[in-house]
Structure formats: C-alpha cells, structure tokens
Design a protein around this motif. Structure first.
Motif, short mmCIF file in Angstrom:
data_model
loop_
_atom_site.label_atom_id
_atom_site.label_comp_id
_atom_site.label_asym_id
_atom_site.label_seq_id
_atom_site.Cartn_x
_atom_site.Cartn_y
_atom_site.Cartn_z
N LYS A 152 46.55 36.53 77.79
CA LYS A 152 45.59 37.51 78.27
C LYS A 152 45.34 38.52 77.16
CE LYS A 152 43.30 39.23 81.94
NZ LYS A 152 42.31 38.48 82.72
N ASN A 153 44.06 38.73 76.82
CA ASN A 153 43.69 39.67 75.76
C ASN A 153 44.42 39.39 74.46
OD1 ASN A 153 41.98 41.07 77.56
ND2 ASN A 153 43.69 42.32 78.29
N GLY A 154 44.59 38.10 74.17
CA GLY A 154 45.19 37.69 72.90
C GLY A 154 46.70 37.73 72.86
N GLU A 155 47.35 38.16 73.95
CA GLU A 155 48.81 38.24 73.98
C GLU A 155 49.37 37.33 75.07
OE1 GLU A 155 50.08 42.67 72.48
OE2 GLU A 155 49.67 42.41 74.62
N VAL A 156 50.57 36.83 74.82
CA VAL A 156 51.25 36.02 75.83
C VAL A 156 51.83 36.94 76.90
CG1 VAL A 156 53.14 34.42 76.26
CG2 VAL A 156 51.81 34.23 74.15
N VAL A 157 51.38 36.75 78.15
CA VAL A 157 51.84 37.61 79.24
C VAL A 157 52.84 36.89 80.15
CG1 VAL A 157 49.81 39.09 79.25
CG2 VAL A 157 49.81 36.98 80.62
N ILE A 158 52.82 35.55 80.14
CA ILE A 158 53.75 34.77 80.96
C ILE A 158 54.25 33.58 80.13
CG2 ILE A 158 54.07 33.34 83.01
CD1 ILE A 158 52.01 35.03 84.44
N ILE A 159 55.57 33.38 80.12
CA ILE A 159 56.19 32.24 79.44
C ILE A 159 57.03 31.49 80.47
CG2 ILE A 159 57.76 31.47 77.63
CD1 ILE A 159 57.12 34.03 76.10
N GLU A 160 56.74 30.20 80.62
CA GLU A 160 57.54 29.33 81.49
C GLU A 160 58.16 28.25 80.60
OE1 GLU A 160 55.42 28.32 85.32
OE2 GLU A 160 53.79 29.33 84.24
N ALA A 161 59.49 28.27 80.48
CA ALA A 161 60.17 27.35 79.56
C ALA A 161 61.13 26.44 80.30
CB ALA A 161 60.91 28.13 78.49
N LYS A 162 61.26 25.20 79.81
CA LYS A 162 62.22 24.23 80.33
C LYS A 162 62.83 23.49 79.16
CE LYS A 162 59.78 23.22 84.69
NZ LYS A 162 59.15 22.15 85.51
N GLU A 163 64.01 22.93 79.40
CA GLU A 163 64.59 22.07 78.38
C GLU A 163 63.69 20.86 78.18
OE1 GLU A 163 67.04 22.64 76.34
OE2 GLU A 163 67.30 24.60 77.28
N SER A 164 63.62 20.38 76.97
CA SER A 164 62.70 19.29 76.66
C SER A 164 63.08 17.99 77.36
CB SER A 164 62.65 19.04 75.15
OG SER A 164 63.94 18.70 74.67
N ASP B 215 43.25 34.31 80.19
CA ASP B 215 42.12 33.91 79.35
C ASP B 215 42.31 32.49 78.85
OD1 ASP B 215 41.09 36.48 79.65
OD2 ASP B 215 42.14 37.22 77.87
N ALA B 216 43.57 32.10 78.64
CA ALA B 216 43.85 30.76 78.13
C ALA B 216 45.26 30.36 78.56
CB ALA B 216 43.74 30.74 76.60
N VAL B 217 45.47 29.04 78.61
CA VAL B 217 46.79 28.48 78.94
C VAL B 217 47.14 27.44 77.88
CG1 VAL B 217 48.13 27.14 80.60
CG2 VAL B 217 46.50 28.86 81.42
N PHE B 218 48.35 27.51 77.37
CA PHE B 218 48.82 26.52 76.39
C PHE B 218 50.05 25.83 76.94
CE2 PHE B 218 51.74 25.14 73.13
CZ PHE B 218 50.92 24.40 72.27
N GLU B 219 50.10 24.49 76.83
CA GLU B 219 51.28 23.72 77.21
C GLU B 219 51.71 22.85 76.04
OE1 GLU B 219 51.73 22.17 81.26
OE2 GLU B 219 49.63 22.75 81.57
N GLY B 220 52.98 22.93 75.70
CA GLY B 220 53.49 22.15 74.57
C GLY B 220 54.97 22.40 74.41
N GLN C 276 62.01 23.37 73.18
CA GLN C 276 61.90 23.45 74.63
C GLN C 276 60.44 23.27 75.05
OE1 GLN C 276 63.53 27.31 75.49
NE2 GLN C 276 65.61 26.52 75.79
N ALA C 277 60.26 22.64 76.22
CA ALA C 277 58.91 22.55 76.78
C ALA C 277 58.48 23.93 77.25
CB ALA C 277 58.89 21.56 77.94
N VAL C 278 57.21 24.29 77.03
CA VAL C 278 56.77 25.63 77.35
C VAL C 278 55.33 25.65 77.84
CG1 VAL C 278 55.90 26.20 75.03
CG2 VAL C 278 56.78 28.03 76.49
N LYS C 279 55.08 26.58 78.76
CA LYS C 279 53.72 26.86 79.22
C LYS C 279 53.47 28.35 79.02
CE LYS C 279 50.67 26.68 83.28
NZ LYS C 279 50.57 26.28 84.71
N LEU C 280 52.41 28.68 78.29
CA LEU C 280 52.07 30.07 78.00
C LEU C 280 50.78 30.45 78.72
CD1 LEU C 280 52.56 30.12 74.11
CD2 LEU C 280 54.30 30.49 75.88
N GLN C 281 50.77 31.66 79.29
CA GLN C 281 49.52 32.24 79.80
C GLN C 281 49.16 33.41 78.90
OE1 GLN C 281 49.05 32.81 84.02
NE2 GLN C 281 50.59 31.25 84.49
#
Length: 607
Positions: free
Chosen positions: A361-373, A298-303, A354-359
């Motif tokens: 779905k239905n208001g909950e984070v279903v996928i987390i992709e993390a890297k060192e900053s 539903d949404a993607v966040f990168e930060g 850490q750098a992170v990308k969240l996916q």
C-alpha cells in the motif's frame, strides 16, 4: 451526514430533521412542573444529538413516537452519527442497499446500520418501514423488543419468562414476554399506574428520551478506531495501532459474548485480518464488539524471500518461485502486520527461501504472510483436476479439503513403485510434500477389491464417474482414464454404459480400473396363483396358466429394493410377509441372470 429537508411538512419526523437547540436549554414544554420526570433525560439526549427539538424551540413531549422514528433514534444511540463509526455506517449502507431499495423511507442509512448491528432482521423490515407502518406509533411491548436488541440482550432471553408482576400480564403478547422480562430486570422499563405494563400503549417523546437515557447510562458505550497489528488466540487478545499511532491491546473477555464482524459478515476472532481497519466498541470498559474492514492493497506479491533488512530502514527482497534471479526489494511499513505459519509473527521470523505473500500500500509492505517453503500433509485424494493445471484435492484427517497444483517435476511412488502423477487415483491415501504450496513429492497407497451391483448414475466428464447400487447402498466411484470396459462381452467405452445394467468392477482405492457390464434387464408382467412361499431365501413359486390352458411353475424373488405390494381390493400397501399360498397375484419385474425379480406385486380379488 446530510439530510434532505422535506419542505412544507411539519410533523413528528421533524424530530430528526429540525435544528438542534442550544445544548442544555430547557424547553418551555419540558419543565419541572410539566414532564419534570423526563427533563434531565431529554436535555441529556438533546445534548448528545440523539433526539432533537422543533424549530419553535419546543420538544412536544406528549407526541407519539413512530416506528420509523424509534429506529432512527436507536441507530443514533448506537453511534450512527459518530464520526468514528462513519466507515462502518457507509459499509452497512452499501451492504444492504439492494434489500432496502424497495422501501420508501428517507432513513435507509439508519435502518441499514441497525441491520448491520443485528438489531433488525430483513424479515422485520416491512413491519417497521413497509407502507404506512413507518408512521404508526410504537407500542410499549414493541419498544421493549427494540431496546433489548439495542442492549445486545437477545441471546440472554429466557424464552419461558413470566411477567406476573404486571396486573395486565395477560395482555402482553406471548412472544414479547421474554423481552418485557429483560427490560424489567434491567430497570429500563417499569410498570404504569396500578402495576400495569400497558403493552399496547403508545410511547411518547418524553418516554423514549428517558428510555434512551437509561440505555446510554447502562451501556456506557465508547468507540476506538484503529488498525489491527496482531491477533493472539491464546489467550484471545487484539493488539492494535490507534489513530495517534500508539500501540495498545484489548483482551477478549472469556465470560462475555463479543460480536465480531469483518466486511459485514460475522467471523471468529481468529479470522480477523492483520492490517484491517477496526472499530473497537466497549461497554463499561469491557470489549463488546469488533467491526473490521479489510484494506484493499495497491498490489499483492507472492513468491519467496531473498533477504530481510531489519535496520533503521526495513526492507524485504523477494523473488517469484519460477525465477530466483528476478529479485525485487520493497520498503516495510512501520505499522506492518506479520503472520508466520498462520500465527502472529515478527521480522526475526522471516528467513531466506520462505514462501511469502506481501500486500503493498502506497509503495510500502503493510502485510507479510510467511510460511516455510516445504511442509507435509496427509490425507485422501478426493478429486483430481486436469485443467487448467493438474491438481490434487486432499481431504485431511481434520475434514478440511485442500487443493494444490502438482509440480512439473513431482516425484511419485504408489504402493512402493515409482509411477507418474497421472497414476495417482481418487481414494488413494497419500503423504504429500508441498514445496511453495505445490505438490513436490507424493507417497500413495491403495486398496483393491471387487464390487458388484447395478448402475444407478453415470457422469460423463473429464474424470467420469458412476454410482453403483448394491442391495440398498449406493456408492460413487471415479473411472480411471485407463479403465478397461467390457460391455455385453465386447470392448467398449464409458459412452456404452447404460443405467440399470449389471456391473462387476475392479476398484483401486475409490477408482474403477476395469469393469464388465451386461445390458439392463427386461421388464415383464405375469399373473398366477401362489403355490409355495420360502421366506428364508426371499422367493415364492406360483402357478401360471397360459392361454392354451397349460400350467407351469415360476419362481419370483422378492428381495429387490423398493418392492411394492398392493392389495387391489382397497388400494392399501402390504408387506411381502402378508402374502399367502392360494393368493392370485399379478407380478411385475425384471429378469436378471436368469432370475425373475419382482418390482411390484398386486394382490388380485379372489375368483
């Protein structure tokens, strides 16, 4: 899946559209005394919904199976009507809709599924369902090909296989023999009376039911619909969450080929996406295929990560890179998939900043992709883009090309001196520090040299470039934004450059920082008689007689690329080494730096 009844037509196609008899019923035309050898197979395939009877409760075992029917039955055997497989039959129908649009078959879904399963290729569609072919009977050699692919045996074929045990081996088409060999060795198909294979014989409904029954028992195929939790690559193992929300795993067998697709495309196991829907197909309990469909979030966040709560109620707080005060908190799904630095990770791997990308779905984070900053890469600058933002493309030692935007406060040193980001040139060897996937620090080194040749190509762009021919080699160079141009002794610009011009360029890494060019050489043609030949230095002298009768000597150089030597008496192509003193020749060439360089030499008839 609904099918349209074509009223008024009672034909072999009714095998697909007619109502299913009571499971286990014995058809009056398939009994112990009549087609008894097929009775068990027919009843089993009817019970499984693979093949069907007719509305009058007969099976019509002697009726020929058409190509279209054979495809439909094969698709069913591979799970087409299984509810567990439905998301992937729908994907296949969508994936191949444009390709199948020109065909009139009523069974595009089944055909699309066979394309998806690599049982058919696009080039074979006309053969099976084009025009009248769909209603043509299937020959035994054609069924051998089809069943081999249904079995997944294409990669196991022996292309030099023989079929000499059959007395009519010479009647089997050459391209079909590897397939006949496969189905024979697998005991799917056997010889007919007299040890014949009868490759051109039509296959009837009793025979196809028996063949499908054998394939089913040989493959023992089962399906699991799940979601991907982890992808372990050493050893290769898939951890998944099944429909009962139970966690399980399956290993990728080292010795067997596993067919893996994601969103309809073949991919490596390591490329499977966490959180994707997966259809796990096993044969005799061993992994055979993995088909995945990635979920649209539903949404993607990168930060970057602000904090992670790992208690009963798991949450993750994040902020955009440009504003650490704009913190947002999301609940974490119980079935969340996590990768850390590209590998399967855990919540305990996640740390602040850490750098992170969240996916989501239905208001909950279903996928987390993390890297060192922050991380470092080494490579060579291959391209510099100026818009929409300044960015560097870096070719890594592995050969991979990666592109990163340049931070506004980047720190750059080049050859030991502090410079700006715009001073970095294509071809520089660099060590780059990435911070939140932006170029934050650059250490660049370069090499300087002079190159000479002729301008072969000019590209006018935001970052212009030229190709320079030196002898038989053509090299490409970027032109620095501060490049100094001297054209025919005057200050110029990139727009003053001309193809064919002689160029001397100062190169820094792979970027020209200054250049001098002279106008392209002029072309002329002269006729004379060869006086002497100097093969060591690549030229000959010839006597040229003017219209007023005066004669002069002229040197002709013969080392220019693509020089052609032609004998006018027969049009044949010669070599420079075929030239001899006393020959009359017509020479076409260019004058460059005072020397005449031949581009074509025509040997004239003797007077």
């Amino acid at each position: 899946m609904s099918k349209k009844w074509i009223g008024g037509i009672l034909s072999a196609i009714m095998l697909i559209t007619a109502a299913l008899p009571v499971a286990g019923a014995i058809f009056p035309d398939v009994t112990e005394d009549h087609f008894g050898w097929a009775q068990d197979a027919v009843e089993e395939m009817v019970k499984d919904g693979i093949i069907k009877g007719y509305t009058d409760n007969t099976f019509k075992p002697e009726r020929t199976v058409t190509k279209e029917e054979a495809l439909v039955l094969s698709a069913r055997l591979l799970g087409y009507t299984n509810e567990t497989v439905e998301p992937f039959t729908e994907l296949a129908a969508e994936f191949y809709a444009d390709i199948l649009e020109k065909y009139e078959t009523s069974y595009k879904g089944e055909v699309a599924y066979l394309l998806y399963k690599d049982v058919l290729t696009e080039r074979e569609l006309s053969y099976y369902i084009g025009g009248d072919n769909a209603k043509t009977g299937m020959k035994r050699y054609e069924v051998a090909k089809l069943l081999t692919r249904v079995m997944g045996g294409e990669s196991q074929l022996d292309l030099d296989a023989t079929t000499n045990e059959y007395t009519d081996s010479s009647d089997i088409p050459a391209d079909a023999k590897p397939y006949v060999r496969f189905v024979t060795d697998a005991q799917l198909m056997n010889g007919m009376d007299g040890g014949r294979f009868e490759p051109m014989g039509d296959v009837n409904r009793a025979q196809i039911a028996t063949l499908l029954y054998r394939v089913k028992n040989l493959t023992n195929e089962e399906y699991i619909f799940a979601s991907v939790l982890e992808v372990n690559t050493d050893p290769e193992k898939l951890i998944y969450l099944d429909e009962d929300e139970s966690e399980a795993e399956i290993k990728v067998p080292y010795e067997a080929e596993v067919f893996i697709k994601q969103n309809g495309y073949s991919v490596d196991f390591s490329k499977l996406s966490l959180g994707a829907d997966v259809l796990i197909t096993t044969r005799d309990g061993v992994l055979y295929a993995l088909d995945t469909i990635t979920r649209e979030p539903d949404a993607v966040f990168e930060g970057a990560i602000s904090s992670v709560v790992t208690g009963t109620k798991k949450t993750i707080s994040v902020f955009p890179i440009e504003d650490q005060t704009a913190v947002t908190t999301y609940p974490i799904s119980e079935t969340v998939s996590i990768t850390y630095e590209g590998n399967t990770g855990k919540l305990s791997d996640l740390k602040r900043l850490q750098a992170v990308k969240l996916q989501i779905k239905n208001g909950e984070v279903v996928i987390i992709e993390a890297k060192e900053s922050e991380r470092s890469i080494k490579g060579t600058i291959e391209n510099i883009a100026l818009s929409p933002v300044l960015s560097y493309s870096v070719r890594l030692a592995s050969g991979v090309l990666e592109e990163y935007p340049v931070s506004g406060d980047v720190k750059v040193t080049r050859n030991g001196s502090t410079v700006t980001a715009s001073d970095v040139l294509v071809g520089d060897k660099v060590t780059v520090t990435l911070r939140y996937e932006e170029v934050a620090v650059v250490t660049a080194t370069s090499s300087q040299y002079i190159t000479e040749g002729y301008i072969e190509e000019i590209t006018i762009a935001t970052l212009p470039s030229v190709k320079i021919r030196t002898n038989n080699t053509i090299n490409a160079f970027s032109l620095s934004r501060e490049c100094v141009y001297t054209v025919d002794g005057k200050e110029g610009t990139v727009y003053d450059l001309r193809l064919g011009a002689l160029i001397t360029a100062s190169v820094d890494s792979e970027t020209i920082v200054s250049l001098t060019t002279t106008a392209p050489t002029t072309t002329s043609s002269t006729t004379g008689v060869i006086e002497t030949i100097n093969t060591s230095y690549g030229f000959f002298s010839m006597i040229v007689t003017a219209e007023n009768g005066t004669s002069s000597s002229m040197q002709v150089f013969t080392k220019r690329p693509n020089l052609q030597v032609i004998d006018s008496t027969d049009g044949s192509t010669k070599k420079v080494s075929n030239l001899e003193t006393g020959m009359k020749v017509n020479v076409t060439g260019v004058t460059s730096s005072g020397a005449f360089e031949a581009t074509a030499i025509i040997i004239m008839p003797k007077d």
